[in-house]
Design a protein around this motif. Structure first.
Motif, PDB file in Angstrom:
ATOM      1  N   PRO A   8      43.127 -15.580  28.822  1.00  0.00           N
ATOM      2  CA  PRO A   8      43.757 -15.383  30.137  1.00  0.00           C
ATOM      3  C   PRO A   8      45.002 -16.248  30.329  1.00  0.00           C
ATOM      4  CG  PRO A   8      41.543 -16.292  30.384  1.00  0.00           C
ATOM      5  CD  PRO A   8      41.767 -16.045  28.919  1.00  0.00           C
ATOM      6  N   ALA A   9      45.078 -17.375  29.639  1.00  0.00           N
ATOM      7  CA  ALA A   9      46.243 -18.243  29.779  1.00  0.00           C
ATOM      8  C   ALA A   9      47.475 -17.627  29.117  1.00  0.00           C
ATOM      9  CB  ALA A   9      45.947 -19.611  29.173  1.00  0.00           C
ATOM     10  N   ARG A  10      47.256 -16.646  28.260  1.00  0.00           N
ATOM     11  CA  ARG A  10      48.369 -16.032  27.548  1.00  0.00           C
ATOM     12  C   ARG A  10      48.727 -14.658  28.098  1.00  0.00           C
ATOM     13  NH1 ARG A  10      49.113 -18.319  22.035  1.00  0.00           N
ATOM     14  NH2 ARG A  10      50.255 -16.391  21.711  1.00  0.00           N
ATOM     15  N   CYS A  11      47.961 -14.157  29.064  1.00  0.00           N
ATOM     16  CA  CYS A  11      48.223 -12.842  29.652  1.00  0.00           C
ATOM     17  C   CYS A  11      49.316 -12.959  30.706  1.00  0.00           C
ATOM     18  CB  CYS A  11      46.960 -12.274  30.301  1.00  0.00           C
ATOM     19  SG  CYS A  11      45.668 -11.882  29.123  1.00  0.00           S
ATOM     20  N   LEU A  12      50.177 -11.982  30.728  1.00  0.00           N
ATOM     21  CA  LEU A  12      51.231 -11.945  31.733  1.00  0.00           C
ATOM     22  C   LEU A  12      50.605 -11.609  33.086  1.00  0.00           C
ATOM     23  CD1 LEU A  12      54.319 -12.162  31.962  1.00  0.00           C
ATOM     24  CD2 LEU A  12      54.413  -9.695  31.660  1.00  0.00           C
ATOM     25  N   PRO A  13      50.866 -12.429  34.120  1.00  0.00           N
ATOM     26  CA  PRO A  13      50.298 -12.128  35.443  1.00  0.00           C
ATOM     27  C   PRO A  13      50.975 -10.899  36.041  1.00  0.00           C
ATOM     28  CG  PRO A  13      51.793 -13.983  35.584  1.00  0.00           C
ATOM     29  CD  PRO A  13      51.689 -13.624  34.130  1.00  0.00           C
ATOM     30  N   ALA A  19      55.952 -13.472  40.948  1.00  0.00           N
ATOM     31  CA  ALA A  19      57.010 -13.658  41.945  1.00  0.00           C
ATOM     32  C   ALA A  19      56.589 -14.695  42.978  1.00  0.00           C
ATOM     33  CB  ALA A  19      57.345 -12.332  42.614  1.00  0.00           C
ATOM     34  N   SER A  20      55.319 -14.652  43.378  1.00  0.00           N
ATOM     35  CA  SER A  20      54.801 -15.613  44.346  1.00  0.00           C
ATOM     36  C   SER A  20      54.861 -17.045  43.791  1.00  0.00           C
ATOM     37  CB  SER A  20      53.366 -15.244  44.727  1.00  0.00           C
ATOM     38  OG  SER A  20      52.839 -16.204  45.592  1.00  0.00           O
ATOM     39  N   ARG A  21      54.495 -17.200  42.536  1.00  0.00           N
ATOM     40  CA  ARG A  21      54.545 -18.533  41.899  1.00  0.00           C
ATOM     41  C   ARG A  21      55.972 -19.055  41.844  1.00  0.00           C
ATOM     42  NH1 ARG A  21      50.754 -17.205  36.703  1.00  0.00           N
ATOM     43  NH2 ARG A  21      48.860 -16.743  37.872  1.00  0.00           N
ATOM     44  N   PHE A  22      56.900 -18.189  41.426  1.00  0.00           N
ATOM     45  CA  PHE A  22      58.296 -18.623  41.345  1.00  0.00           C
ATOM     46  C   PHE A  22      58.854 -18.940  42.731  1.00  0.00           C
ATOM     47  CE2 PHE A  22      58.584 -16.245  37.142  1.00  0.00           C
ATOM     48  CZ  PHE A  22      58.585 -17.403  36.384  1.00  0.00           C
ATOM     49  N   ALA A  23      58.502 -18.155  43.729  1.00  0.00           N
ATOM     50  CA  ALA A  23      58.965 -18.416  45.095  1.00  0.00           C
ATOM     51  C   ALA A  23      58.445 -19.765  45.580  1.00  0.00           C
ATOM     52  CB  ALA A  23      58.510 -17.300  46.034  1.00  0.00           C
ATOM     53  N   ARG A  24      57.194 -20.071  45.273  1.00  0.00           N
ATOM     54  CA  ARG A  24      56.609 -21.364  45.668  1.00  0.00           C
ATOM     55  C   ARG A  24      57.369 -22.515  45.017  1.00  0.00           C
ATOM     56  NH1 ARG A  24      52.421 -24.630  43.409  1.00  0.00           N
ATOM     57  NH2 ARG A  24      51.671 -26.062  44.969  1.00  0.00           N
ATOM     58  N   GLN A  25      57.748 -22.352  43.754  1.00  0.00           N
ATOM     59  CA  GLN A  25      58.478 -23.407  43.059  1.00  0.00           C
ATOM     60  C   GLN A  25      59.892 -23.572  43.619  1.00  0.00           C
ATOM     61  OE1 GLN A  25      57.146 -25.699  41.044  1.00  0.00           O
ATOM     62  NE2 GLN A  25      55.298 -24.620  41.651  1.00  0.00           N
ATOM     63  N   ARG A  26      60.538 -22.473  43.948  1.00  0.00           N
ATOM     64  CA  ARG A  26      61.875 -22.567  44.548  1.00  0.00           C
ATOM     65  C   ARG A  26      61.805 -23.290  45.895  1.00  0.00           C
ATOM     66  NH1 ARG A  26      62.169 -17.393  42.484  1.00  0.00           N
ATOM     67  NH2 ARG A  26      61.788 -16.459  44.517  1.00  0.00           N
ATOM     68  N   GLU A  27      60.794 -22.987  46.688  1.00  0.00           N
ATOM     69  CA  GLU A  27      60.623 -23.655  47.978  1.00  0.00           C
ATOM     70  C   GLU A  27      60.337 -25.141  47.771  1.00  0.00           C
ATOM     71  OE1 GLU A  27      60.645 -24.717  51.746  1.00  0.00           O
ATOM     72  OE2 GLU A  27      61.331 -22.788  50.984  1.00  0.00           O
ATOM     73  N   HIS A 132      55.653 -30.630  43.651  1.00  0.00           N
ATOM     74  CA  HIS A 132      55.236 -29.342  43.104  1.00  0.00           C
ATOM     75  C   HIS A 132      53.726 -29.154  43.036  1.00  0.00           C
ATOM     76  CE1 HIS A 132      59.325 -28.204  42.035  1.00  0.00           C
ATOM     77  NE2 HIS A 132      59.498 -29.475  41.745  1.00  0.00           N
ATOM     78  N   VAL A 133      52.983 -30.193  43.292  1.00  0.00           N
ATOM     79  CA  VAL A 133      51.529 -30.089  43.201  1.00  0.00           C
ATOM     80  C   VAL A 133      50.976 -29.513  44.507  1.00  0.00           C
ATOM     81  CG1 VAL A 133      51.068 -32.441  43.996  1.00  0.00           C
ATOM     82  CG2 VAL A 133      49.461 -31.326  42.462  1.00  0.00           C
ATOM     83  N   SER A 134      49.976 -28.670  44.384  1.00  0.00           N
ATOM     84  CA  SER A 134      49.394 -28.031  45.567  1.00  0.00           C
ATOM     85  C   SER A 134      48.471 -28.992  46.316  1.00  0.00           C
ATOM     86  CB  SER A 134      48.600 -26.785  45.154  1.00  0.00           C
ATOM     87  OG  SER A 134      47.441 -27.163  44.443  1.00  0.00           O
ATOM     88  N   ASP A 135      48.230 -28.680  47.578  1.00  0.00           N
ATOM     89  CA  ASP A 135      47.276 -29.467  48.365  1.00  0.00           C
ATOM     90  C   ASP A 135      45.883 -29.378  47.745  1.00  0.00           C
ATOM     91  OD1 ASP A 135      49.271 -30.210  50.132  1.00  0.00           O
ATOM     92  OD2 ASP A 135      48.772 -28.659  51.596  1.00  0.00           O
ATOM     93  N   LYS A 136      45.570 -28.232  47.188  1.00  0.00           N
ATOM     94  CA  LYS A 136      44.272 -28.031  46.542  1.00  0.00           C
ATOM     95  C   LYS A 136      44.116 -28.988  45.353  1.00  0.00           C
ATOM     96  CE  LYS A 136      41.474 -24.073  45.098  1.00  0.00           C
ATOM     97  NZ  LYS A 136      41.518 -22.615  44.857  1.00  0.00           N
ATOM     98  N   ALA A 137      45.159 -29.088  44.533  1.00  0.00           N
ATOM     99  CA  ALA A 137      45.112 -30.001  43.389  1.00  0.00           C
ATOM    100  C   ALA A 137      45.024 -31.450  43.866  1.00  0.00           C
ATOM    101  CB  ALA A 137      46.328 -29.804  42.496  1.00  0.00           C
ATOM    102  N   LEU A 138      45.781 -31.795  44.905  1.00  0.00           N
ATOM    103  CA  LEU A 138      45.726 -33.169  45.423  1.00  0.00           C
ATOM    104  C   LEU A 138      44.322 -33.525  45.898  1.00  0.00           C
ATOM    105  CD1 LEU A 138      49.083 -33.339  47.397  1.00  0.00           C
ATOM    106  CD2 LEU A 138      48.487 -34.659  45.359  1.00  0.00           C
ATOM    107  N   ALA A 139      43.657 -32.568  46.550  1.00  0.00           N
ATOM    108  CA  ALA A 139      42.285 -32.821  47.015  1.00  0.00           C
ATOM    109  C   ALA A 139      41.356 -33.080  45.828  1.00  0.00           C
ATOM    110  CB  ALA A 139      41.786 -31.635  47.840  1.00  0.00           C
TER     111      ALA A 139
END
Length: 148
Positions: A8-13, A19-27, A132-139
């Motif tokens: 799954p780590a090698r499959c294209l999402p 697009a959502s991931r890239f938008a989050r990173q741009r923000e 760049h780290v999510s709140d979920k990861a921080l928790a």
């Protein structure tokens, strides 16, 4: 011979997920500058009792013109106030942003050190990760540190 399942780590999402991931990173990239500035302004006010553009430029490694343009954007966004012939001041929203950025930074430094990284590298790496780290990861990182 059994059929191998794709990794799954090698499959294209899906296009939407990617697009959502890239938008989050741009923000996160856009927010990083504001967070860095308000965090530095808060630190300067705490340590030196004032925050001046010339000091910010030196500490950020940018020109005074860059600081002036960024401060104007921060002022427009309601994070910073300026007063003629005085330094910069954080609004309540700016103070809250600075405190949140500082807390994320400190948590990441503690987490990286707990994983075995030296303090200097942890400080340096946390500077980029904190935006760049999510709140979920921080928790999860916080839970990890509590359990030690």
């Amino acid at each position: 011979m059994p059929t191998r399942r794709p990794d799954p780590a090698r499959c294209l999402p899906s296009a939407e997920a990617q697009a959502s991931r890239f938008a989050r990173q741009r923000e996160a990239d856009r927010a990083a500058t504001a967070e860095d500035y308000v965090e530095l302004i808060a630190d300067l006010i705490r340590e030196e009792k004032e925050a001046r553009a010339v000091v910010i430029a030196r500490r950020m490694g940018v020109s005074q013109a860059t600081v002036t343009a960024t401060v104007a954007r921060l002022q427009r966004d309601g994070l910073v106030e300026t007063q003629p012939y005085r330094g910069l001041f954080l609004t309540e929203a700016g103070q809250q942003m600075a405190a949140a950025a500082r807390a994320r930074h400190e948590l990441l430094v503690r987490f990286l050190i707990a994983l075995g990284l030296d303090a200097e590298t942890a400080e340096q790496d946390a500077e980029g990760l904190e935006h760049h780290v999510s709140d979920k990861a921080l928790a999860v990182f916080g839970k990890f540190l509590e359990g030690r």
